[in-house]
Design an enzyme around this catalytic site. Structure first.
Site, mmCIF file in Angstrom:
data_model
loop_
_atom_site.group_PDB
_atom_site.id
_atom_site.type_symbol
_atom_site.label_atom_id
_atom_site.label_comp_id
_atom_site.label_asym_id
_atom_site.label_seq_id
_atom_site.Cartn_x
_atom_site.Cartn_y
_atom_site.Cartn_z
ATOM 1 N N GLU A 38 -9.533 -1.835 -8.015
ATOM 2 C CA GLU A 38 -8.508 -2.046 -6.987
ATOM 3 C C GLU A 38 -7.838 -0.716 -6.668
ATOM 4 O OE1 GLU A 38 -5.071 -4.564 -7.778
ATOM 5 O OE2 GLU A 38 -4.637 -4.714 -5.635
ATOM 6 N N GLU A 63 -3.371 3.898 -8.894
ATOM 7 C CA GLU A 63 -2.057 3.799 -8.251
ATOM 8 C C GLU A 63 -1.426 5.186 -8.248
ATOM 9 O OE1 GLU A 63 -0.134 1.487 -6.563
ATOM 10 O OE2 GLU A 63 1.184 3.221 -6.425
ATOM 11 N N ASP A 90 -4.729 9.743 -6.636
ATOM 12 C CA ASP A 90 -4.941 9.405 -5.234
ATOM 13 C C ASP A 90 -6.249 8.624 -5.135
ATOM 14 O OD1 ASP A 90 -4.974 9.548 -2.329
ATOM 15 O OD2 ASP A 90 -6.441 11.148 -2.576
ATOM 16 N N ASP A 113 -1.293 1.304 2.679
ATOM 17 C CA ASP A 113 -0.217 1.751 3.574
ATOM 18 C C ASP A 113 -0.780 1.912 4.996
ATOM 19 O OD1 ASP A 113 1.389 1.737 1.375
ATOM 20 O OD2 ASP A 113 1.420 3.917 1.107
ATOM 21 N N LYS A 117 2.630 5.061 12.707
ATOM 22 C CA LYS A 117 2.773 6.024 13.814
ATOM 23 C C LYS A 117 1.429 6.696 14.109
ATOM 24 C CE LYS A 117 7.587 7.086 12.843
ATOM 25 N NZ LYS A 117 8.520 7.972 12.162
ATOM 26 N N ASP A 149 -1.593 -6.764 6.774
ATOM 27 C CA ASP A 149 -0.748 -7.524 7.701
ATOM 28 C C ASP A 149 -0.565 -6.736 9.002
ATOM 29 O OD1 ASP A 149 0.781 -5.498 6.416
ATOM 30 O OD2 ASP A 149 2.590 -6.414 7.273
HETATM 31 C C1 LIG Z 1 1.733 -1.923 0.295
HETATM 32 S S1 LIG Z 1 1.423 -1.614 -1.400
HETATM 33 C C2 LIG Z 1 0.213 -2.856 -1.820
HETATM 34 C C3 LIG Z 1 0.083 -3.044 -3.299
HETATM 35 C C4 LIG Z 1 -0.905 -4.130 -3.760
HETATM 36 N N1 LIG Z 1 -2.264 -3.823 -3.335
HETATM 37 C C5 LIG Z 1 -0.473 -5.476 -3.237
HETATM 38 O O1 LIG Z 1 -1.134 -6.007 -2.320
HETATM 39 O O2 LIG Z 1 0.514 -6.018 -3.730
HETATM 40 C C6 LIG Z 1 0.435 -0.141 -1.334
HETATM 41 C C7 LIG Z 1 0.268 0.482 -2.702
HETATM 42 O O3 LIG Z 1 -0.657 1.559 -2.614
HETATM 43 C C8 LIG Z 1 -0.130 2.668 -3.301
HETATM 44 N N2 LIG Z 1 -0.714 3.865 -2.693
HETATM 45 C C9 LIG Z 1 -0.424 4.381 -1.471
HETATM 46 N N3 LIG Z 1 -1.190 5.445 -1.220
HETATM 47 C C10 LIG Z 1 -2.000 5.595 -2.306
HETATM 48 C C11 LIG Z 1 -3.033 6.519 -2.640
HETATM 49 N N4 LIG Z 1 -3.366 7.494 -1.802
HETATM 50 N N5 LIG Z 1 -3.654 6.373 -3.819
HETATM 51 C C12 LIG Z 1 -3.312 5.380 -4.668
HETATM 52 N N6 LIG Z 1 -2.339 4.477 -4.406
HETATM 53 C C13 LIG Z 1 -1.704 4.587 -3.236
HETATM 54 C C14 LIG Z 1 1.369 2.563 -3.119
HETATM 55 O O4 LIG Z 1 2.092 3.309 -4.089
HETATM 56 C C15 LIG Z 1 1.566 1.061 -3.263
HETATM 57 O O5 LIG Z 1 1.703 0.679 -4.603
#
Ligand SMILES: C[S@@+](CC[C@H](N)C(=O)[O-])C[C@H]1O[C@@H](n2cnc3c(N)ncnc32)[C@H](O)[C@@H]1O
Length: 206
Positions: A38, A63, A90, A113, A117, A149
């Site tokens: 994941e 994460e 990352d 994410d 924009k 979403d």
């Molecule tokens: C909107 S949350 C969704 C979390 C989870 N997948 C859920 O559905 O509940 C996005 C997650 O991705 C992580 N994240 C964002 N950019 C990332 C990256 N480049 N590498 C790893 N994690 C990342 C954020 O810190 C956050 O925990």
């Protein structure tokens, strides 16, 4: 005073950028069970629940946010999950540089994410070169499952994977038709009445 949880048993150390290393996941987990990955686990509800319910499958999460990484690592360590690892890194770096060919059975990408924009769209995870890397690390017949979403990002996700010659769509669902998932963000977005888009693509076998 409560003792800090020892998270070492569930942590996969990150490989620094620029260091050539691809994890041997059979050595990491100590067996040859299939591995599901994941990307962006958030608070880790999906991955921890999956690991608890499927002891014959290994679950790896990545994460970036230190707060979530620590929270999830502590929860998994307290549960003594032998089939669970988490790396603070990352997601794009992990997939591109630190995973071997054909080592992943299922790739889960839930609510990445959206970078809404236009000038930030280049930061989105789901891009054509990333899909190529997904095809490389997935086993033939392996699956990538996505949810968002965000309408515009949903279109981008679908277009990117449809355009990649190594993927074929297996199903898509929107709104009320989308099966209920368990991630923290899905629960939050459903409670807000937001429309959820879900996709699954299969890595072709030849
Ligand atoms: C909107 S949350 C969704 C979390 C989870 N997948 C859920 O559905 O509940 C996005 C997650 O991705 C992580 N994240 C964002 N950019 C990332 C990256 N480049 N590498 C790893 N994690 C990342 C954020 O810190 C956050 O925990």
């Amino acid at each position: 005073m409560a003792r800090a949880t020892d998270i070492a048993p569930v942590v996969l150390p990150a490989v620094p950028q620029g260091v050539a290393h691809r994890h041997d996941l059979a050595a990491v987990f100590g067996n040859n069970h299939p591995v599901e990955l994941e990307l962006g686990v958030g608070k880790g509800r999906f991955l921890i629940q999956s690991a608890e319910q499927n002891p014959g499958v290994n679950f790896l999460g990545v994460e970036w946010a230190g707060r979530y990484f620590r929270l999830v690592a502590e929860r998994a360590a307290r549960r003594g999950l032998a089939n669970f690892r988490i790396v603070r890194d990352d997601a794009a770096h992990l997939v591109r540089d630190n995973l071997a060919d054909a080592c992943i059975a299922v790739l889960h990408i839930y609510f990445p994410d959206p970078w809404p924009k236009a000038r930030h769209h280049k930061r989105r995870l789901i891009q054509p070169p990333f899909a190529r890397q997904c095809a490389r690390v997935l086993q033939p017949g392996g699956l990538v499952r996505l949810a968002t979403d965000h309408e515009d990002y949903a279109q981008q996700m679908e277009q990117v994977f449809l355009a990649d010659p190594d993927f074929t769509p297996t199903w898509r669902a929107v709104g009320a038709d989308a099966p209920q998932g368990v991630t923290n963000w899905e629960q939050k977005f459903r409670a807000q009445g937001r429309t959820i888009h879900k996709f699954e693509f299969r890595r072709v076998t030849s």
